[in-house]
Scaffold this motif. Sequence first.
Motif, PDB file in Angstrom:
ATOM      1  N   GLY A  13       0.800  -1.225   0.000  1.00  0.00           N
ATOM      2  CA  GLY A  13       0.000   0.000   0.000  1.00  0.00           C
ATOM      3  C   GLY A  13       0.825   1.263   0.000  1.00  0.00           C
ATOM      4  N   ALA A  14       1.954   1.258  -0.680  1.00  0.00           N
ATOM      5  CA  ALA A  14       2.857   2.412  -0.686  1.00  0.00           C
ATOM      6  C   ALA A  14       2.120   3.694  -1.051  1.00  0.00           C
ATOM      7  CB  ALA A  14       4.004   2.180  -1.664  1.00  0.00           C
ATOM      8  N   VAL A  15       2.406   4.763  -0.288  1.00  0.00           N
ATOM      9  CA  VAL A  15       1.719   6.029  -0.537  1.00  0.00           C
ATOM     10  C   VAL A  15       2.395   6.826  -1.648  1.00  0.00           C
ATOM     11  CG1 VAL A  15       3.018   7.365   1.169  1.00  0.00           C
ATOM     12  CG2 VAL A  15       0.653   8.004   0.634  1.00  0.00           C
ATOM     13  N   GLY A  16       3.653   6.512  -1.908  1.00  0.00           N
ATOM     14  CA  GLY A  16       4.382   7.176  -2.992  1.00  0.00           C
ATOM     15  C   GLY A  16       4.710   6.182  -4.095  1.00  0.00           C
ATOM     16  N   ARG A  17       5.555   6.598  -5.010  1.00  0.00           N
ATOM     17  CA  ARG A  17       5.946   5.691  -6.084  1.00  0.00           C
ATOM     18  C   ARG A  17       7.366   6.007  -6.539  1.00  0.00           C
ATOM     19  NH1 ARG A  17       5.637   7.332 -11.468  1.00  0.00           N
ATOM     20  NH2 ARG A  17       4.992   9.497 -11.802  1.00  0.00           N
ATOM     21  N   PHE A  18       8.020   5.012  -7.098  1.00  0.00           N
ATOM     22  CA  PHE A  18       9.346   5.201  -7.672  1.00  0.00           C
ATOM     23  C   PHE A  18       9.198   5.860  -9.041  1.00  0.00           C
ATOM     24  CE2 PHE A  18       9.991   1.723  -4.675  1.00  0.00           C
ATOM     25  CZ  PHE A  18      11.155   2.127  -4.035  1.00  0.00           C
ATOM     26  N   LEU A  19       9.964   6.896  -9.296  1.00  0.00           N
ATOM     27  CA  LEU A  19       9.860   7.638 -10.553  1.00  0.00           C
ATOM     28  C   LEU A  19      10.751   6.988 -11.609  1.00  0.00           C
ATOM     29  CD1 LEU A  19       9.835  11.296  -9.178  1.00  0.00           C
ATOM     30  CD2 LEU A  19       7.916   9.735  -9.591  1.00  0.00           C
ATOM     31  N   VAL A  20      10.265   5.885 -12.129  1.00  0.00           N
ATOM     32  CA  VAL A  20      10.979   5.147 -13.163  1.00  0.00           C
ATOM     33  C   VAL A  20      10.020   4.951 -14.341  1.00  0.00           C
ATOM     34  CG1 VAL A  20      12.522   3.989 -11.547  1.00  0.00           C
ATOM     35  CG2 VAL A  20      10.302   2.961 -12.086  1.00  0.00           C
ATOM     36  N   PRO A  21      10.551   4.803 -15.560  1.00  0.00           N
ATOM     37  CA  PRO A  21       9.670   4.729 -16.730  1.00  0.00           C
ATOM     38  C   PRO A  21       8.866   3.449 -16.826  1.00  0.00           C
ATOM     39  CG  PRO A  21      11.967   4.422 -17.369  1.00  0.00           C
ATOM     40  CD  PRO A  21      11.978   4.850 -15.924  1.00  0.00           C
ATOM     41  N   GLY A  22       9.426   2.349 -16.353  1.00  0.00           N
ATOM     42  CA  GLY A  22       8.738   1.069 -16.481  1.00  0.00           C
ATOM     43  C   GLY A  22       8.107   0.623 -15.177  1.00  0.00           C
ATOM     44  N   PRO A  23       7.323  -0.443 -15.223  1.00  0.00           N
ATOM     45  CA  PRO A  23       6.693  -0.960 -13.997  1.00  0.00           C
ATOM     46  C   PRO A  23       7.717  -1.572 -13.056  1.00  0.00           C
ATOM     47  CG  PRO A  23       6.306  -2.456 -15.835  1.00  0.00           C
ATOM     48  CD  PRO A  23       6.952  -1.233 -16.415  1.00  0.00           C
ATOM     49  N   MET A  24       7.475  -1.422 -11.746  1.00  0.00           N
ATOM     50  CA  MET A  24       8.331  -2.027 -10.742  1.00  0.00           C
ATOM     51  C   MET A  24       7.891  -3.462 -10.499  1.00  0.00           C
ATOM     52  SD  MET A  24      10.491   0.323  -9.778  1.00  0.00           S
ATOM     53  CE  MET A  24      11.079  -0.212  -8.174  1.00  0.00           C
ATOM     54  N   PRO A  25       8.797  -4.335 -10.022  1.00  0.00           N
ATOM     55  CA  PRO A  25       8.382  -5.687  -9.648  1.00  0.00           C
ATOM     56  C   PRO A  25       7.273  -5.630  -8.599  1.00  0.00           C
ATOM     57  CG  PRO A  25      10.776  -5.499  -9.649  1.00  0.00           C
ATOM     58  CD  PRO A  25      10.235  -4.111  -9.818  1.00  0.00           C
ATOM     59  N   GLU A  26       6.399  -6.618  -8.620  1.00  0.00           N
ATOM     60  CA  GLU A  26       5.304  -6.652  -7.657  1.00  0.00           C
ATOM     61  C   GLU A  26       5.817  -6.728  -6.225  1.00  0.00           C
ATOM     62  OE1 GLU A  26       1.486  -9.504  -6.482  1.00  0.00           O
ATOM     63  OE2 GLU A  26       2.509  -9.751  -8.394  1.00  0.00           O
ATOM     64  N   ARG A  27       6.901  -7.466  -6.032  1.00  0.00           N
ATOM     65  CA  ARG A  27       7.502  -7.606  -4.705  1.00  0.00           C
ATOM     66  C   ARG A  27       8.993  -7.328  -4.793  1.00  0.00           C
ATOM     67  NH1 ARG A  27       5.580 -10.555  -0.521  1.00  0.00           N
ATOM     68  NH2 ARG A  27       7.585 -11.634  -0.278  1.00  0.00           N
ATOM     69  N   MET A  28       9.499  -6.558  -3.825  1.00  0.00           N
ATOM     70  CA  MET A  28      10.934  -6.335  -3.704  1.00  0.00           C
ATOM     71  C   MET A  28      11.333  -6.535  -2.252  1.00  0.00           C
ATOM     72  SD  MET A  28      11.951  -3.138  -6.179  1.00  0.00           S
ATOM     73  CE  MET A  28      10.937  -1.942  -5.301  1.00  0.00           C
ATOM     74  N   LEU A  29      12.384  -7.328  -2.042  1.00  0.00           N
ATOM     75  CA  LEU A  29      12.940  -7.537  -0.711  1.00  0.00           C
ATOM     76  C   LEU A  29      14.220  -6.729  -0.597  1.00  0.00           C
ATOM     77  CD1 LEU A  29      10.956  -9.936  -1.045  1.00  0.00           C
ATOM     78  CD2 LEU A  29      12.548 -11.313   0.295  1.00  0.00           C
TER      79      LEU A  29
END
Length: 289
Positions: A13-29
Amino acid sequence: MGLSWQQGPLAPGAVGRFLVPGPMPERMLFAEPLRRRMRVRFGDAWIADSENVVLLHEPGRYPVAYFPLGDIDPDALHRSEHTTRHRDLGPTSWYTVGSGTRSTQRAAWQHTELPAHAPELEGGIAFAWRAMDAFYEEDERIVGHAADSYHRVDIRRTSRHLVVRSGDRIVADTTVPLVLYESGFAPRWYVPRADVDESALTPVEGQTFCPYKGLASYYDIAGARRAAWSYEDAWTEVRRVSGMVSFEPDEVEVRLDGVRLRLEPGQNVVSHGVDRNLDLDETTVVRKI
């Protein structure tokens, strides 16, 4: 909040987002060296003592501390036949933890076939937090979960006008509130008792525990359940709000400089619970030792 739970950057439920052009992985550890000495107590013995703990941040979970096998008492771990599979880290073996005449099943685990991209956890053992008697950083007990350096609490003095109403009744009216900013949460406004109509507050049974603030007591207001709370004896780090009262804007009307506050999405608190071998009275003093 930290990195991976509540509304942190790695949380679902991240309130922000990474400013990258493509989609981020669904899960990151995310794994990192803790860089603090951590110890584990079970029974009457220290069963782990390390300055090389690795902290794992996994989406939707509290941080987990992994200890090098060489920093654990070899007599404390007994591999069981129980195995599971972690969705990202693969096969996981479980241990019974024992010391003296005491033992607890499935109280520690190890990922035994880690993917090539996760070498930081190679050989690491994690202990189930509430199965142990205590975790320490140096000589101070840490409660709730491993300390998360990305979780921050800041308190600021303000002269803004805060008014709380229950129907036509003014429950609080102040121009000297304190605002508490906590990672992953909307600002929380705390009112001095002198500016609260305490006859409107009905104490209720039951408290909740926060590893960063201590024990919270709750109040009903008219028909609104648990509409207000107070840390009667807040921990040293947040002592400034000790004894003050905060109000839930979805239960009562809270206006700041005339603008009504609303509960923001994603603000539900995940209960930590009280650690094993730690009663409610002790939680008020454990961080003052």
